[in-house]
Enzyme design. Sequence first.
Site, mmCIF file in Angstrom:
data_model
loop_
_atom_site.group_PDB
_atom_site.id
_atom_site.type_symbol
_atom_site.label_atom_id
_atom_site.label_comp_id
_atom_site.label_asym_id
_atom_site.label_seq_id
_atom_site.Cartn_x
_atom_site.Cartn_y
_atom_site.Cartn_z
ATOM 1 N N ASP A 1 -54.289 37.454 -39.825
ATOM 2 C CA ASP A 1 -54.892 36.366 -40.580
ATOM 3 C C ASP A 1 -56.376 36.740 -40.788
ATOM 4 O O ASP A 1 -56.886 37.697 -40.204
ATOM 5 C CB ASP A 1 -54.729 35.028 -39.841
HETATM 6 C C1 BGC Z 1 -55.544 31.066 -43.381
HETATM 7 C C2 BGC Z 1 -54.428 31.844 -44.046
HETATM 8 C C3 BGC Z 1 -54.845 32.245 -45.437
HETATM 9 C C4 BGC Z 1 -56.114 33.072 -45.330
HETATM 10 C C5 BGC Z 1 -56.629 33.578 -46.667
HETATM 11 C C6 BGC Z 1 -56.863 31.821 -43.438
HETATM 12 O O1 BGC Z 1 -57.900 31.004 -43.041
HETATM 13 O O2 BGC Z 1 -55.203 30.783 -42.054
HETATM 14 O O3 BGC Z 1 -53.269 31.074 -44.089
HETATM 15 O O4 BGC Z 1 -53.821 32.952 -46.061
HETATM 16 O O5 BGC Z 1 -57.136 32.281 -44.742
HETATM 17 O O6 BGC Z 1 -57.154 32.554 -47.430
#
Ligand code: BGC
Length: 868
Positions: A663
Amino acid sequence: MNSTLGLIPRKSATEGMVLVKNEEKTLPLNKTQTIAIIGNGCFDYIKGGLGSADVTSEYTIDIIEGLKNCCASVVYESLEKKDDYGLQTCNEFAKQSKIALVSISRNSREGKDKDEENFYLSTEEKELFDTLEKSNFEKVIVILNIASIIDVASIAKYSKVKSILITWLAGMEGGNAICDVLYGDVTPSGKLTDTIAYDYSDYPSARSFKASPMQVCYEEDIFVGYRYFETFKKEKVAYPFGFGLSYTIFEYQEIKSTVNENKIMVSLTVKNTGSFAGKEIVQVYSSSPKTNVMKPAIELRAYKKTRLLQPNESQSIVVTFDLNDMVYFDEPTASFILEKGEYSFFVGPNVRDVQCCGKYVQEENKTVYQTTLKFSFGSPYKLNAEGKLEPTKYWTENLTKNDLEVITSGDESNLIINIDKKEEQKRDTQYTLYDVADGKLSLDDFVKQLSSNELIDMANGQPPALIRGTAGIGNLSRLKIPNPQTADGPAGIRSTIPTLCFPCATLFACTWNDELLEEVGSAIGQDAMKNGVDILLAPGLNIHRNPLCGRNFEYYSEDPVVSGRSAAAIVRGVQSTGVCATIKHFAINNKEENRHESNSILSERAIRDIYLKGFYIAIKESNPFAVMTSYNLINGVRASAHAGLIKGILREEWGYDGLVMTDWHVRSHLWQEITAGSNLKMPTGYADEISLAQKFYSWNLLVREELEDCAKYVLKAVMKTRRFKEANFGKTQKISDFNVLDFICLYTTVSGTKIEKDGSTSLMGIGFNNHFDKVFVDYRIENDNAGEYILKINASVYSEGQSVDIYMDGEKVDEIMLDAPEYNIAKFFTFESKPFMISEGVHEIRSIINGAKIQDGVHYKKWEFEKV
Ligand code: BGC
């Protein structure tokens, strides 16, 4: 907008709304009946949740607009929202209408859990219902425009509340879809994928959910949602799992079950005996032998939705599942066991109203899969057979909190360091990634051409090349590795450019309709293509463990089978378009508070039987392009660097061959992630992480094979993307009708840019570019008319002083200055190159941006070659 595509948000929204109360046949309404809009909710419709699932919608139809569109007869105070709906005002309205329509809304966001108060009605909301109860209205219809379960039971208690329709966050077409259901154009056919309890404190996770920002003890173990309520506390359920009303009536006839070669088949005929056309969801459950091993009283195994059945019409349904689906994970032997004893099968319209339709006796305990334990000690407390908490042996006998802190800290000082610096071999660089695609050399040989630093770079996300982009992957110009682009998310493409905003994931799950979700996935995929997105960062399928989790709306259910099947259907749909899908967040990320440091502590049985099961189903049924790991720790080890989870379970046990990414901005180290089997640190390279990984490599703590393996997963992934196959060198375009992929941006650095309401731009601040390459874009053109050409670029530019270098077949042909009359991401101007010679044949054209400042970029809309 493509018209069929535009219909999907509305169609899917109507099918996932759940009618939980409908007395006196209040719904469907008749368009000649006048209804009064009371309260603020109808004016403040919420289309979707916040955070990475937030979509800049092309438009939003709110409830008032929906009512107008369907020519309903309505009265309301004014278009301005009204705060005071006292008894007098209500009675004024009641003179014109006997029916009041109230909408209660609750939003939610990533990164923040909700407070307990959010579950209950606010003082104002209570006052409004009290007033309506005393008013001259005869009936109140309630719309619940909510991100996750709230206290529905308290609303249902009011005697004038005759109908309650849970519409969730229903997307851009929500207002129209709500009216489709209210007025009976569509018979509701959604069913709950979560149990609605009478009180927040009734949920088995209520005690532990907010107990500490640092750790969450999953005391209820495998007893999540209905598994808990149906086993221990049936009386606490207001609306059971799987429940939902229809305007029509279904009868289940000729129910049979057979067990044949490890398959259980339940067959029946569903007949619509009511007076509306409608769809029914047939659910099949099983119970397990009563032994010393604690098991839920009942568990969902399979389900099927009927087609639209006209009154008197019947459909034969066959629902199947495997005997092995009924295994449980036995911790002492680290194996999945089909326990000996009697199993019963049940069929029905929800978990409570089921009838037994067969039995099966397993003669002996059968080990279905033998493995090893992958997670250390579990929760300090567990439920006993009476549903009471008691301490577990791991914590009382073996471990202290200190142990946990040591594991969590990831202290590197204990590591033995071999400081012999390795010499980089000289790498042969003649083959490009397209040669691998053409079968000229193997991927194994291709990665040998990359230096260790390039391999480490490959293990990092790359600069975004989309407006409000999240990151790319690959991006090595010398070997023609393009930079496919990721974008969120579960309710449609998140971009600054308006896109289709679909309903939230919970609504999708409540459709229980795999075919429809495939259509949804395909529509999201098509919208992704239109916006230059190669890799979708969705769907998310974490379990709804607690109603207050801030991201529940992005996820499907408290049940892993519904979660896994819903995710699989979306993935199949997305990937049918050529866009790649990413399932997330792997795993056990069921809380948002302190999400980077929160430690989920639970038994390996709960991990495998509940929290990983949906991911397993999604992987087996849809083969997603990528898996995104989560921020949280699992029993003291970060999920993003958990070798047991990634190498052990995902790769070895499940045989998953796709990409594993972290993530965004996880706190594990790059070297730890690579060692654990993860392939990509997102969103982009951090200088200190890259240099730490380089040090580990020089100390032999990261070895070249590991880096090559990691790069191979990334490159295999790059080769699956449209950007590799079509947009860049994968496709040769004729110079006469050359058309670039829309919305390609080049950034000098990796911060995202966002358009503010006033049209100005602001930075989203992702970090600086620590990569080898600036973002580059390659195209391959074919010319059958040799001569001098001018390249015309229609683009928007963020700031002055920038230029793009244009190369043809490796030679620089021009530097185009991007001096725009206005520096605004939303304003497009045409910039021209000086004339240059293009001979007959195929040529490779590359553009690279030269930024004047830290955050510069160009957003291409169109390229054209004009013969001089
Ligand atoms: C989230 C993800 C997301 C990523 C990109 C993160 O903060 O947990 O689910 O895909 O950001 O935006």
